[in-house]
Scaffold this active site. Structure first.
Site, PDB file in Angstrom:
ATOM      1  N   SER A  77       0.787  -1.241   0.000  1.00  0.00           N
ATOM      2  CA  SER A  77       0.000   0.000   0.000  1.00  0.00           C
ATOM      3  C   SER A  77       0.814   1.283   0.000  1.00  0.00           C
ATOM      4  O   SER A  77       0.253   2.349  -0.226  1.00  0.00           O
ATOM      5  CB  SER A  77      -0.933   0.031   1.208  1.00  0.00           C
ATOM      6  OG  SER A  77      -2.090  -0.672   0.901  1.00  0.00           O
ATOM      7  N   LYS A  80       0.233   3.345  -2.906  1.00  0.00           N
ATOM      8  CA  LYS A  80      -0.999   4.122  -3.114  1.00  0.00           C
ATOM      9  C   LYS A  80      -0.719   5.625  -3.174  1.00  0.00           C
ATOM     10  O   LYS A  80      -1.359   6.361  -3.921  1.00  0.00           O
ATOM     11  CB  LYS A  80      -2.007   3.825  -1.995  1.00  0.00           C
ATOM     12  CG  LYS A  80      -2.576   2.408  -2.071  1.00  0.00           C
ATOM     13  CD  LYS A  80      -3.405   2.052  -0.836  1.00  0.00           C
ATOM     14  CE  LYS A  80      -3.953   0.635  -0.957  1.00  0.00           C
ATOM     15  NZ  LYS A  80      -4.542   0.140   0.294  1.00  0.00           N
ATOM     16  N   TYR A 201      -3.459  -2.732 -10.174  1.00  0.00           N
ATOM     17  CA  TYR A 201      -3.300  -2.466  -8.739  1.00  0.00           C
ATOM     18  C   TYR A 201      -2.489  -3.581  -8.046  1.00  0.00           C
ATOM     19  O   TYR A 201      -1.582  -3.301  -7.260  1.00  0.00           O
ATOM     20  CB  TYR A 201      -4.689  -2.300  -8.102  1.00  0.00           C
ATOM     21  CG  TYR A 201      -4.677  -2.308  -6.603  1.00  0.00           C
ATOM     22  CD1 TYR A 201      -4.252  -1.200  -5.885  1.00  0.00           C
ATOM     23  CD2 TYR A 201      -5.076  -3.445  -5.895  1.00  0.00           C
ATOM     24  CE1 TYR A 201      -4.224  -1.218  -4.496  1.00  0.00           C
ATOM     25  CE2 TYR A 201      -5.053  -3.470  -4.510  1.00  0.00           C
ATOM     26  CZ  TYR A 201      -4.623  -2.363  -3.813  1.00  0.00           C
ATOM     27  OH  TYR A 201      -4.586  -2.385  -2.446  1.00  0.00           O
ATOM     28  N   TYR A 253      -4.029   3.860   7.652  1.00  0.00           N
ATOM     29  CA  TYR A 253      -5.269   3.098   7.848  1.00  0.00           C
ATOM     30  C   TYR A 253      -6.098   3.735   8.969  1.00  0.00           C
ATOM     31  O   TYR A 253      -6.102   4.954   9.111  1.00  0.00           O
ATOM     32  CB  TYR A 253      -4.975   1.620   8.162  1.00  0.00           C
ATOM     33  CG  TYR A 253      -4.034   0.936   7.209  1.00  0.00           C
ATOM     34  CD1 TYR A 253      -4.307   0.870   5.846  1.00  0.00           C
ATOM     35  CD2 TYR A 253      -2.878   0.326   7.670  1.00  0.00           C
ATOM     36  CE1 TYR A 253      -3.451   0.210   4.976  1.00  0.00           C
ATOM     37  CE2 TYR A 253      -2.023  -0.343   6.817  1.00  0.00           C
ATOM     38  CZ  TYR A 253      -2.304  -0.388   5.463  1.00  0.00           C
ATOM     39  OH  TYR A 253      -1.462  -1.031   4.621  1.00  0.00           O
ATOM     40  N   VAL A 271       0.989  -3.561   3.854  1.00  0.00           N
ATOM     41  CA  VAL A 271       0.942  -4.835   4.586  1.00  0.00           C
ATOM     42  C   VAL A 271       2.185  -5.694   4.350  1.00  0.00           C
ATOM     43  O   VAL A 271       2.354  -6.719   5.000  1.00  0.00           O
ATOM     44  CB  VAL A 271      -0.336  -5.656   4.274  1.00  0.00           C
ATOM     45  CG1 VAL A 271      -1.575  -4.942   4.768  1.00  0.00           C
ATOM     46  CG2 VAL A 271      -0.429  -5.994   2.797  1.00  0.00           C
TER      47      VAL A 271
HETATM   48  N1  GLU Z   1      -2.110  -5.528  -2.024  1.00  0.00           N
HETATM   49  C1  GLU Z   1      -2.694  -5.361  -0.727  1.00  0.00           C
HETATM   50  C2  GLU Z   1      -4.200  -5.446  -0.778  1.00  0.00           C
HETATM   51  O1  GLU Z   1      -4.791  -4.801  -1.567  1.00  0.00           O
HETATM   52  C3  GLU Z   1      -2.270  -4.050  -0.177  1.00  0.00           C
HETATM   53  C4  GLU Z   1      -2.896  -3.773   1.148  1.00  0.00           C
HETATM   54  C5  GLU Z   1      -2.077  -2.884   2.007  1.00  0.00           C
HETATM   55  O2  GLU Z   1      -0.854  -2.848   1.952  1.00  0.00           O
HETATM   56  O3  GLU Z   1      -2.740  -2.191   2.803  1.00  0.00           O
HETATM   57  O4  GLU Z   1      -4.815  -6.170  -0.047  1.00  0.00           O
END
Ligand code: GLU
Length: 425
Positions: A77, A80, A201, A253, A271
C-alpha cells in the site's frame, strides 16, 4: 553505509553520526517481536518475520541507513501514495476528487468505505486506491502499469522490479479487492474494466523496493517533487503537497488519527511491512519490518517512527521557530539607513524588517533620507512577505524616503504583489 546512487556517496562528514543513530535504533527495537506477517496474500507469509531495516534521505540526496537496508520487499500500500500523485498529475486533483474523496475513513484498509454517492472515502484505502489506479492515463492496463512503475522508479532514482510470485498470489486470491472494484464501478467511480484496474493495482502492490528506495521516494515528496539524488522533477510542488496532505490524514489506515498525534508526519504503510514517512522540506524515511499490528501497520515501523519523531523533534505541529531575526544587520551612516536581510523571508521575517525600520531612527525614517535594503543573502521571498514589503515600500516612498534595493540574486525583481505593485520600482 554510503549510498551507491551518486551524490549520496559523496557524503563523508556527519554521515557516520546519523548512520550510527539509525543503527542504534535498529538494535533498540530489534527485540520487539509482537505482531504477525500478513498471510491473506499467501506469498507474503514467506518473508522472514525478523528482518528489519531503516533509511533516511535528506533533500541534499544523502542516504543514511541501518539494518537490512538492501533487502527488497513488496511495496504494497505504500504504492498508493505514488499512484495518487501520478493520477493527480495526469488528470488533476479536481477530476481525481470526483472519483475518490479526501476524508479519513476510520475503517480497515480493505473495508467498503464509500460515501453517500458511492465514492471511496480516500485514495489510501484499497477501494480508493483501485479507483485511483484506474484514473492513470494509458491505453490499457499494461500501459497504465508501465507508466506507474516508471514513475515510482523515477521517485526512487532506480529501476524498480516486480515480484511476480506475490503478484500472482494476490491475483489468485484478491476477490475482496475485485468486489471493491465492482462496487466502485457501479457507482461510476472506477473507470474501465474491474479486471484491468485490479490487475494493475495488484502489480503495483508487488513492486519491489528497499528501505533506501522508500526513503528516496519520500524525500522526493519532501523536496517539492524533485528527486534529491537525480535532480529529476518527478511531480510539481503542488502535486507533492496534495499527496502529502492525503498521506497526513489517511495514510496509516484506521490509525491515522493517533499516528498524527503521536508521530505527526505524513506517512503511508503497507501490509508488506514497509512504511514511508516524510518530513516536508527535510527528509524521507523508509522503515521495513514485516510483523504487523491488528491494523496492518508494521509494529516496529510504528515504534521506530514514534521514537524518531520525538527524538529528532519532527512533529509537524511542533514549530521550533528560529530565534534568528531575518535582519542580519542594520545601521545608519552619512548615506542613510542600511538593512541587510538573510535567509527565507516569510511573514514573520517581513515583520522583523518593519520593526527594524521603525527602531532604527527611534521613529519613522525622515523625508529625503535614503534606505538601502540588501537582499543579497536572501534565498526566497514568500508571497505574504512580498506583500508586506511592497506595502511598506509604498508607504516609505509616499513619505519621501528614497528606497534602494540591492538584489544581485534576483530574488526580488520581477515578483509582482497581489495588488500588482512591484517591490522594486
Ligand atoms: N495488495 C494489498 C491489498 O490490496 C495491499 C494492502 C495494504 O498494503 O494495505 O490487499
Amino acid at each position: 553505509v554510503s549510498d551507491d546512487r551518486g551524490v549520496g556517496s559523496r557524503l563523508a562528514h556527519g554521515g557516520e553520526v546519523l548512520d550510527a543513530a539509525l543503527a542504534e535504533i535498529v538494535e533498540r527495537f530489534r527485540p520487539v517481536r509482537t505482531g504477525d506477517v500478513a498471510s491473506y496474500i499467501p506469498e507474503l507469509e514467506h518473508v522472514d518475520p525478523d528482518t528489519f531495516g531503516i533509511a533516511l534521505c535528506s533533500p541534499r540526496g544523502h542516504v543514511y541507513a541501518a539494518g537490512d537496508d538492501g533487502l527488497e520487499f513488496t511495496v504494497q500500500s505504500t504504492s498508493k501514495a505514488f499512484a495518487y500523485a501520478l493520477a493527480v498529475t495526469d488528470v488533476g486533483v479536481d477530476e481525481v476528487g470526483r472519483h475518490v474523496g479526501f476524508e479519513p475513513s476510520g475503517d480497515a484498509f480493505n473495508a467498503i468505505s464509500l460515501d453517500a454517492v458511492g465514492r471511496p472515502d480516500n485514495p489510501m484505502i484499497n477501494a480508493g486506491a483501485i479507483v485511483t489506479t484506474s484514473l492513470i492515463r494509458g491505453a490499457d492496463a499494461d500501459e497504465r502499469f508501465d507508466r506507474l512503475r516508471s514513475f515510482m522508479s523515477r521517485c526512487a532514482g532506480r529501476d524498480l522490479g516486480v515480484d511476480e510470485h506475490v503478484f500472482r498470489s494476490e491475483l489468485a486470491t484478491g476477490d475482496r479487492n475485485r468486489a471493491l472494484g465492482y462496487l466502485t464501478r457501479a457507482s461510476g467511480s472506477l473507470v474501465g474494466e474491474v479486471a484491468d484496474a485490479t490487475a494493475t493495482y495488484f502489480r503495483q502492490c508487488s513492486i519491489l523496493v528497499t528501505v533506501r528506495d522508500l526513503a528516496v521516494m519520500g524525500a522526493t515528496l519532501a523536496n517539492n517533487g524533485v528527486n534529491p539524488i537525480t535532480g529529476d522533477a518527478v511531480v510539481t510542488s503542488s502535486v507533492a503537497q496534495t499527496t502529502l496532505a492525503v498521506m497526513t490524514t489517511c495514510g496509516m489506515y484506521d490509525y491515522s488519527g493517533e499516528w498524527m498525534v503521536r508521530v505527526g508526519l505524513p506517512a503511508k504503510s503497507g501490509v508488506g511491512g514497509g512504511i514511508v514517512a516524510v518530513k516536508p522540506g527535510q527528509f524521507g524515511v523508509g522503515v521495513f519490518s514485516p510483523r504487523l499490528d491488528e491494523r496492518g501497520n508494521s509494529v516496529r515501523g510504528v515504534r521506530v517512527l514514534e521514537h524518531l519523531s520525538s527524538d529528532l523533534d519532527l512533529h509537524l505541529m511542533a514549530h521550533a521557530r528560529s530565534a534568528h531575526s531575518a535582519v542580519a544587520q542594520s545601521w545608519l551612516d552619512d548615506l542613510g539607513a542600511h538593512v541587510a536581510l538573510v535567509g527565507e523571508l516569510d511573514f514573520v521575517a517581513a515583520e522583523d524588517l518593519v520593526v527594524a525600520l521603525e527602531t532604527l531612527f527611534d521613529g519613522p525614517l525622515p523625508a529625503g533620507s535614503t534606505l538601502e535594503l540588501d537582499f543579497s543573502r536572501v534565498t526566497v521571498i514568500r508571497p505574504t512577505a512580498e506583500r508586506v514589503l511592497a506595502a511598506r515600500r509604498a508607504r516609505l516612498t509616499a513619505a519621501g524616503v528614497h528606497v534602494v534595493v540591492i538584489d544581485p540574486g534576483g530574488v526580488v525583481a520581477g515578483h509582482e504583489t497581489a495588488a500588482g505593485e512591484r517591490l522594486v520600482g
